[in-house]
Enzyme design. Structure first.
Site, PDB file in Angstrom:
ATOM      1  N   ASP A  77      11.039  -9.270  -9.370  1.00 33.09           N
ATOM      2  CA  ASP A  77      11.125  -8.836 -10.759  1.00 33.09           C
ATOM      3  C   ASP A  77      12.125  -9.735 -11.487  1.00 33.09           C
ATOM      4  OD1 ASP A  77      13.592  -7.984  -9.948  1.00 33.09           O
ATOM      5  OD2 ASP A  77      13.163  -5.853 -10.098  1.00 33.09           O
ATOM      6  N   ASP A 123       4.784  -0.482  -7.381  1.00 28.99           N
ATOM      7  CA  ASP A 123       5.936  -0.577  -6.473  1.00 28.99           C
ATOM      8  C   ASP A 123       6.923   0.517  -6.828  1.00 28.99           C
ATOM      9  OD1 ASP A 123       8.768  -1.775  -7.746  1.00 28.99           O
ATOM     10  OD2 ASP A 123       7.012  -1.999  -9.024  1.00 28.99           O
ATOM     11  N   CYS A 177      -0.542  12.373  10.835  1.00 25.25           N
ATOM     12  CA  CYS A 177      -0.139  10.961  10.699  1.00 25.25           C
ATOM     13  C   CYS A 177      -0.043  10.298  12.071  1.00 25.25           C
ATOM     14  CB  CYS A 177       1.211  10.885   9.987  1.00 25.25           C
ATOM     15  SG  CYS A 177       1.839   9.206   9.796  1.00 25.25           S
ATOM     16  N   CYS A 185       1.582   7.269  12.474  1.00 24.69           N
ATOM     17  CA  CYS A 185       2.615   6.223  12.446  1.00 24.69           C
ATOM     18  C   CYS A 185       3.490   6.317  13.695  1.00 24.69           C
ATOM     19  CB  CYS A 185       3.475   6.337  11.182  1.00 24.69           C
ATOM     20  SG  CYS A 185       4.752   7.628  11.243  1.00 24.69           S
ATOM     21  N   CYS A 207       5.747   9.546  13.808  1.00 24.16           N
ATOM     22  CA  CYS A 207       5.036  10.812  14.053  1.00 24.16           C
ATOM     23  C   CYS A 207       4.399  10.861  15.439  1.00 24.16           C
ATOM     24  CB  CYS A 207       3.979  11.025  12.973  1.00 24.16           C
ATOM     25  SG  CYS A 207       4.697  11.398  11.358  1.00 24.16           S
ATOM     26  N   HIS A 262       7.885   6.259   8.380  1.00 28.23           N
ATOM     27  CA  HIS A 262       6.815   7.209   8.052  1.00 28.23           C
ATOM     28  C   HIS A 262       6.429   7.146   6.576  1.00 28.23           C
ATOM     29  CE1 HIS A 262       4.384  10.741   7.614  1.00 28.23           C
ATOM     30  NE2 HIS A 262       5.193  11.115   6.632  1.00 28.23           N
TER      31      HIS A 262
END
Length: 371
Positions: free
Chosen positions: A93, A267, A305, A307, A310, A336
């Site tokens: 940015d 974002d 989930c 991931c 998890c 996560h």
């Protein structure tokens, strides 16, 4: 040109679209959520871990990297990609939002912004040209024009003056930037909550023919309905063959609402910030894993989930980590939350492909607890 956009499909049930964004460091499937690595790191994560989650691009912050370690040091290191060991695309940015957030510590003029560092009080000056110089040194794939993000609420006269200056600054950024084969530069549409100002801003920036466009000045405290109204109005003013970026949105509902209105990129620090405070996003809504009621809960943070966090750890264990100030708690919650949003955007892309985005949104909202 460093940045090219391929429009692959437009949804039948909304303004959502599938696309591919070509950059010097790889191709990005859109719509996409970009994890934020403010100071050349996604907090608590290695670049390899971020990549393994499925992140296709990360965002870094010009203002913070300018202050520490300094853009010249990053240039000496071979640019941001080499400095932080991330070989995928990076968006930086302009530093505008951070500078304008300094309030009494900054003074805006036509030339640029004089401000005092929030770190040590030292005096600095960033102009449109200086912002591009810093981003050139950082070597990001996508740079942003230096702009003024007007606060909400703000008077019509203030926003008009601010928007017109942002347009003049965009022209100066474009003229200063030279190496268009290595770095793309996006214009930022401003205009607050005033449709005529948004229209004027978009028209003037589109005439400058940037390779992509961001919509700035939203998600700054206005009601969600007003953000959606502004997106409904502004997005169609932007070229179909260029990527569109809604800056600073990262909650599941804001991602859905943005994509449905034709946004390709978003974002936010939101998922990593709340993770460090012990809050996680789950398919059934937000969960504060550090709460006492999870002390003997041996189920995953989100049973739906897959991931790393998890799959391997329980709510009870992660609560324990937060309870004793172990840094692993923040790491697991961050893993996560980022995975949750990256996977959500993957599912959104799949739903667009299958022409069932609005149906998927309803299913998600009902489970998550959105009204």
């Amino acid at each position: 040109m460093a940045i090219k956009f391929e429009l692959i499909k437009e949804a039948k049930d909304s303004k959502a679209r599938l696309g591919k964004l070509y950059t010097p460091h790889g191709v990005i499937e859109t719509p996409i959520f970009m994890p934020v690595g403010t100071r050349a790191t996604v907090k608590a994560m290695t670049p390899e871990e971020v990549k393994d989650l499925g992140a296709q691009i990360i965002l870094s912050n010009t203002y913070h990297l300018y202050l520490k370690p300094g853009h010249e040091l990053v240039r000496e290191a071979g640019g941001l990609h080499r400095f932080m060991n991330w070989n995928g695309p990076i968006l930086t940015d302009s530093g505008g939002f951070q500078v304008f957030s300094l309030g009494a510590l900054r003074k805006i003029t036509e030339e640029g912004v004089e401000f005092r560092s929030h770190i040590d009080g030292s005096k600095h000056f960033i102009s449109p040209e200086k912002s591009i110089e810093i981003q050139n040194a950082l070597g990001s794939d996508i740079m942003m024009c230096f702009d003024e993000c007007a606060p909400y609420p703000a008077s019509y006269e203030y926003v008009k003056h601010s928007m017109e200056r942002t347009t003049r600054w965009a022209q100066r950024c474009k003229e200063y930037h030279q190496d268009w084969d290595k770095q793309g530069l996006f214009g930022i549409v401003q205009g607050g909550m005033y449709k005529d100002l948004r229209k004027k801003s978009a028209e003037d920036l589109v005439a400058m023919d940037f390779p992509g466009y961001a919509i700035g000045g939203l998600s700054v405290g206005e009601p969600k309905e007003l953000m959606c109204e502004m997106l409904d109005f502004t997005t169609p003013l932007l070229p179909k063959d260029k990527p569109r970026y809604n800056m600073g949105v990262g909650t599941p509902d804001y991602l859905f609402e943005s994509v449905i209105r034709g946004i390709d990129m978003a974002d936010c620090v939101f998922p990593t910030r709340i993770a460090r405070n012990g809050t996680v996003l789950t398919s059934r809504g937000r969960l504060v894993v550090r709460n006492a009621k999870y002390a003997k809960d041996f189920s995953p943070m989100d049973p739906e989930c897959d991931c790393y966090a998890c799959t391997n750890y329980s709510r009870a264990y992660i609560r324990h980590l937060f309870n004793v100030d172990e840094i692993l708690g923040a790491r697991l919650a961050t893993i996560h939350n980022l995975y949750f949003l990256i996977k959500l955007m993957e599912n959104i892309r799949k739903a667009i492909k299958e022409d069932r985005l609005l149906e998927y949104k309803e299913e998600f909202y009902e489970k998550y607890g959105y009204k």
